[in-house]
Design a protein around this motif. Structure first.
Motif, PDB file in Angstrom:
ATOM      1  N   GLN A 284      -6.120   4.723   3.924  1.00  0.00           N
ATOM      2  CA  GLN A 284      -7.477   4.777   3.380  1.00  0.00           C
ATOM      3  C   GLN A 284      -7.501   5.493   2.034  1.00  0.00           C
ATOM      4  OE1 GLN A 284     -10.295   6.401   6.176  1.00  0.00           O
ATOM      5  NE2 GLN A 284     -10.124   4.671   7.600  1.00  0.00           N
ATOM      6  N   ILE A 285      -6.704   6.540   1.940  1.00  0.00           N
ATOM      7  CA  ILE A 285      -6.607   7.249   0.652  1.00  0.00           C
ATOM      8  C   ILE A 285      -5.985   6.312  -0.376  1.00  0.00           C
ATOM      9  CG2 ILE A 285      -5.629   9.228  -0.563  1.00  0.00           C
ATOM     10  CD1 ILE A 285      -5.547  10.722   2.074  1.00  0.00           C
ATOM     11  N   ALA A 286      -4.944   5.589   0.058  1.00  0.00           N
ATOM     12  CA  ALA A 286      -4.241   4.693  -0.865  1.00  0.00           C
ATOM     13  C   ALA A 286      -5.137   3.560  -1.359  1.00  0.00           C
ATOM     14  CB  ALA A 286      -2.999   4.124  -0.184  1.00  0.00           C
ATOM     15  N   ARG A 287      -6.153   3.235  -0.605  1.00  0.00           N
ATOM     16  CA  ARG A 287      -7.049   2.131  -0.980  1.00  0.00           C
ATOM     17  C   ARG A 287      -8.245   2.608  -1.797  1.00  0.00           C
ATOM     18  NH1 ARG A 287      -8.623  -1.023   4.309  1.00  0.00           N
ATOM     19  NH2 ARG A 287      -9.676  -2.307   2.728  1.00  0.00           N
ATOM     20  N   ASP A 288      -8.381   3.905  -1.956  1.00  0.00           N
ATOM     21  CA  ASP A 288      -9.527   4.464  -2.674  1.00  0.00           C
ATOM     22  C   ASP A 288      -9.327   4.364  -4.186  1.00  0.00           C
ATOM     23  OD1 ASP A 288     -12.049   6.336  -2.442  1.00  0.00           O
ATOM     24  OD2 ASP A 288     -10.754   7.244  -3.954  1.00  0.00           O
ATOM     25  N   GLN A 289     -10.425   4.217  -4.918  1.00  0.00           N
ATOM     26  CA  GLN A 289     -10.310   4.059  -6.370  1.00  0.00           C
ATOM     27  C   GLN A 289      -9.689   5.273  -7.054  1.00  0.00           C
ATOM     28  OE1 GLN A 289     -13.984   4.026  -8.640  1.00  0.00           O
ATOM     29  NE2 GLN A 289     -15.129   4.951  -6.960  1.00  0.00           N
ATOM     30  N   PHE A 290      -9.840   6.447  -6.457  1.00  0.00           N
ATOM     31  CA  PHE A 290      -9.214   7.648  -7.003  1.00  0.00           C
ATOM     32  C   PHE A 290      -7.985   8.043  -6.188  1.00  0.00           C
ATOM     33  CE2 PHE A 290     -13.875   8.257  -7.843  1.00  0.00           C
ATOM     34  CZ  PHE A 290     -13.818   7.924  -9.197  1.00  0.00           C
ATOM     35  N   GLY A 291      -8.089   7.866  -4.881  1.00  0.00           N
ATOM     36  CA  GLY A 291      -7.002   8.260  -3.990  1.00  0.00           C
ATOM     37  C   GLY A 291      -5.709   7.524  -4.250  1.00  0.00           C
ATOM     38  N   ALA A 315       7.724   5.244   4.337  1.00  0.00           N
ATOM     39  CA  ALA A 315       7.707   4.617   5.658  1.00  0.00           C
ATOM     40  C   ALA A 315       6.293   4.603   6.247  1.00  0.00           C
ATOM     41  CB  ALA A 315       8.664   5.358   6.595  1.00  0.00           C
ATOM     42  N   LYS A 316       5.564   5.721   6.068  1.00  0.00           N
ATOM     43  CA  LYS A 316       4.208   5.803   6.622  1.00  0.00           C
ATOM     44  C   LYS A 316       3.277   4.804   5.930  1.00  0.00           C
ATOM     45  CE  LYS A 316       0.653   9.154   7.903  1.00  0.00           C
ATOM     46  NZ  LYS A 316       0.777   8.914   9.355  1.00  0.00           N
ATOM     47  N   LEU A 317       3.434   4.615   4.655  1.00  0.00           N
ATOM     48  CA  LEU A 317       2.600   3.674   3.916  1.00  0.00           C
ATOM     49  C   LEU A 317       2.930   2.228   4.300  1.00  0.00           C
ATOM     50  CD1 LEU A 317       2.709   5.416   0.420  1.00  0.00           C
ATOM     51  CD2 LEU A 317       0.647   5.054   1.797  1.00  0.00           C
ATOM     52  N   LYS A 318       4.223   1.955   4.504  1.00  0.00           N
ATOM     53  CA  LYS A 318       4.628   0.592   4.847  1.00  0.00           C
ATOM     54  C   LYS A 318       4.177   0.176   6.240  1.00  0.00           C
ATOM     55  CE  LYS A 318       8.610   0.099   1.750  1.00  0.00           C
ATOM     56  NZ  LYS A 318      10.086  -0.081   1.651  1.00  0.00           N
ATOM     57  N   GLN A 319       3.888   1.179   7.079  1.00  0.00           N
ATOM     58  CA  GLN A 319       3.377   0.862   8.416  1.00  0.00           C
ATOM     59  C   GLN A 319       2.046   0.110   8.333  1.00  0.00           C
ATOM     60  OE1 GLN A 319       3.034   4.542  10.575  1.00  0.00           O
ATOM     61  NE2 GLN A 319       5.242   4.837  10.790  1.00  0.00           N
ATOM     62  N   ASN A 320       1.328   0.348   7.266  1.00  0.00           N
ATOM     63  CA  ASN A 320       0.018  -0.297   7.083  1.00  0.00           C
ATOM     64  C   ASN A 320       0.018  -1.150   5.818  1.00  0.00           C
ATOM     65  OD1 ASN A 320      -1.641   1.145   9.281  1.00  0.00           O
ATOM     66  ND2 ASN A 320      -0.709   2.846   8.170  1.00  0.00           N
ATOM     67  N   ARG A 321       1.121  -1.841   5.611  1.00  0.00           N
ATOM     68  CA  ARG A 321       1.292  -2.643   4.406  1.00  0.00           C
ATOM     69  C   ARG A 321       0.160  -3.664   4.231  1.00  0.00           C
ATOM     70  NH1 ARG A 321       5.557  -3.852   0.972  1.00  0.00           N
ATOM     71  NH2 ARG A 321       5.299  -5.844  -0.126  1.00  0.00           N
ATOM     72  N   ASN A 322      -0.264  -4.273   5.317  1.00  0.00           N
ATOM     73  CA  ASN A 322      -1.319  -5.287   5.231  1.00  0.00           C
ATOM     74  C   ASN A 322      -2.622  -4.711   4.681  1.00  0.00           C
ATOM     75  OD1 ASN A 322       0.377  -7.280   6.172  1.00  0.00           O
ATOM     76  ND2 ASN A 322      -0.290  -7.076   8.310  1.00  0.00           N
ATOM     77  N   GLU A 323      -2.903  -3.465   5.063  1.00  0.00           N
ATOM     78  CA  GLU A 323      -4.127  -2.817   4.583  1.00  0.00           C
ATOM     79  C   GLU A 323      -4.063  -2.551   3.079  1.00  0.00           C
ATOM     80  OE1 GLU A 323      -5.431   0.569   6.773  1.00  0.00           O
ATOM     81  OE2 GLU A 323      -4.791  -0.272   8.704  1.00  0.00           O
ATOM     82  N   LEU A 324      -2.854  -2.403   2.578  1.00  0.00           N
ATOM     83  CA  LEU A 324      -2.692  -2.101   1.157  1.00  0.00           C
ATOM     84  C   LEU A 324      -2.760  -3.351   0.283  1.00  0.00           C
ATOM     85  CD1 LEU A 324       0.245   0.488   1.293  1.00  0.00           C
ATOM     86  CD2 LEU A 324      -2.217   0.935   1.237  1.00  0.00           C
ATOM     87  N   MET A 325      -2.881  -4.494   0.910  1.00  0.00           N
ATOM     88  CA  MET A 325      -2.857  -5.734   0.138  1.00  0.00           C
ATOM     89  C   MET A 325      -4.217  -6.112  -0.439  1.00  0.00           C
ATOM     90  SD  MET A 325      -0.183  -7.970   2.468  1.00  0.00           S
ATOM     91  CE  MET A 325      -0.053  -9.324   1.308  1.00  0.00           C
ATOM     92  N   SER A 326      -5.197  -5.239  -0.227  1.00  0.00           N
ATOM     93  CA  SER A 326      -6.529  -5.501  -0.783  1.00  0.00           C
ATOM     94  C   SER A 326      -7.044  -4.255  -1.509  1.00  0.00           C
ATOM     95  CB  SER A 326      -7.511  -5.886   0.335  1.00  0.00           C
ATOM     96  OG  SER A 326      -7.644  -4.824   1.263  1.00  0.00           O
ATOM     97  N   GLY A 327      -7.992  -4.460  -2.419  1.00  0.00           N
ATOM     98  CA  GLY A 327      -8.600  -3.353  -3.137  1.00  0.00           C
ATOM     99  C   GLY A 327      -7.598  -2.575  -3.979  1.00  0.00           C
ATOM    100  N   PHE A 328      -7.854  -1.299  -4.091  1.00  0.00           N
ATOM    101  CA  PHE A 328      -6.988  -0.445  -4.903  1.00  0.00           C
ATOM    102  C   PHE A 328      -5.634  -0.196  -4.240  1.00  0.00           C
ATOM    103  CE2 PHE A 328     -11.292   0.551  -6.311  1.00  0.00           C
ATOM    104  CZ  PHE A 328     -11.153   0.471  -7.692  1.00  0.00           C
TER     105      PHE A 328
END
Length: 343
Positions: A284-291, A315-328
């Motif tokens: 969620q932080i990774a998807r935030d415009q500032f985070g 590794a922790k970020l890649k666990q939710n790779r699909n979530e990172l494919m949208s937005g920021f």
């Protein structure tokens, strides 16, 4: 002084100063281009103490107007260089008698320059303590004004800590208020930079102690960033500890995210990253415009340090790779896939 005057607002030559009708003529003369130069020439070349006394009396009667004038301030500068102690004492007394006048003159263009020249002339005089005491009493309005702040910074740059003691003590008392001011935060950062030990550390300690409040303030966060940017491990550690429960919240704020990035680039990188690793919704932080910038900074900082936390974060970020494919989140994902290049 009853002699017919040849004063014509353009200047006088040599002993014509004695022909002026009144001391007010001298002040008016000081505020003209050729007149100011004539008065300066007299103060430099004349060996007649009466001529210099006349100029002093004339200028003293309208001293604030002369100090604040584009020509007069040169006359004032030369005058205080040629004054005796008693004359300087009278000038300082007048400068410090009315704080409203001191603020007014210190926040005007040429008035500020005049006060700075006075500080220079009084540097080795006991009178400097009277002046810095008066300046400390109006530190608030001066440190929220660009021109006024130049007077205070002149004191910091020129005088030793003993002569600036009252200024430092007042700054320590007002620093949190100044930090939360749109202009004061900028000039406070400069004040901290030019401060000398031990007062610099005392200011940094005060800012660090209130970093939880200031990091969430639209102006105060700049001061916390500045302290972190000075890379003092003691205060970096204190700030990071104070903010330990706010990393996630601040990461999603415009100003706060910059504070956390500074924390990640401090001596406390591991402390901050470990806190992020414990947070279940890191994506969620990774998807935030500032985070997303905070997470990118965390990846860069840990990789640059060759820290094992880098792989754990990855590794922790890649666990939710699909979530990172949208937005920021795409920015973080792109950053990961590019190998996280170093600065």
């Amino acid at each position: 002084m009853g002699t017919q005057s040849s004063f014509n607002n353009d200047g006088c030559h040599g002993d014509q100063i004695f022909k002026l009708r009144s001391y007010a003529d001298i002040a008016r003369l000081a505020m003209t281009q050729t007149g100011s130069q004539s008065l300066i020439n007299i103060m430099v070349a004349s060996k007649d103490p009466f001529a210099k006394d006349m100029i002093f009396t004339g200028v003293f009667g309208s001293i604030f107007e002369v100090m604040n004038d584009s020509h007069g301030y040169y006359v004032f500068g030369k005058l205080i260089e040629s004054c005796n102690y008693d004359q300087l004492r009278h000038i300082v007394a007048l400068m410090t008698l009315n704080t409203e006048s001191l603020v007014s003159i210190s926040t005007s263009k040429f008035g500020s320059k005049s006060i700075q020249r006075l500080v220079k002339v009084l540097e080795k005089s006991p009178l400097i303590y009277t002046l810095t005491l008066a300046l400390s009493s109006v530190l608030g309005p001066l440190m929220t004004n660009r021109t006024g702040s130049f007077v205070i910074l002149k004191c910091l740059n020129l005088l030793d800590t003993q002569k600036n003691e009252k200024i430092y003590e007042t700054a320590e008392r007002l620093c949190i208020t100044l930090a939360q001011n749109e202009k004061g935060c900028i000039y406070l950062n400069e004040f901290i930079t030019y401060s000398k030990t031990p007062y610099r550390e005392r200011l940094m300690n005060e800012i660090s102690s209130k970093s939880k409040l200031l990091s969430q303030d639209p102006s105060g966060n700049f001061v916390v960033q500045h302290v972190l940017g000075l890379h003092n491990p003691v205060f970096s550690a204190k700030i990071c500890f104070e903010l330990r429960d706010l990393y996630v919240k601040l990461s999603s704020q415009r100003g706060g995210s910059h504070v956390i990035e500074k924390c990640l680039n401090s001596s406390e990188t591991d402390y901050v990253v470990n806190a992020f690793l414990k947070y279940e919704k890191l994506s969620q932080i990774a998807r935030d415009q500032f985070g997303n910038y905070v997470i990118q900074t965390a990846l860069k900082a840990t990789k640059r340090a060759n820290s094992p936390l880098y792989k754990m974060l990855l590794a922790k970020l890649k666990q939710n790779r699909n979530e990172l494919m949208s937005g920021f989140g795409r920015k973080v994902l792109s950053f990961i896939d590019s190998g996280v290049p170093l600065d």
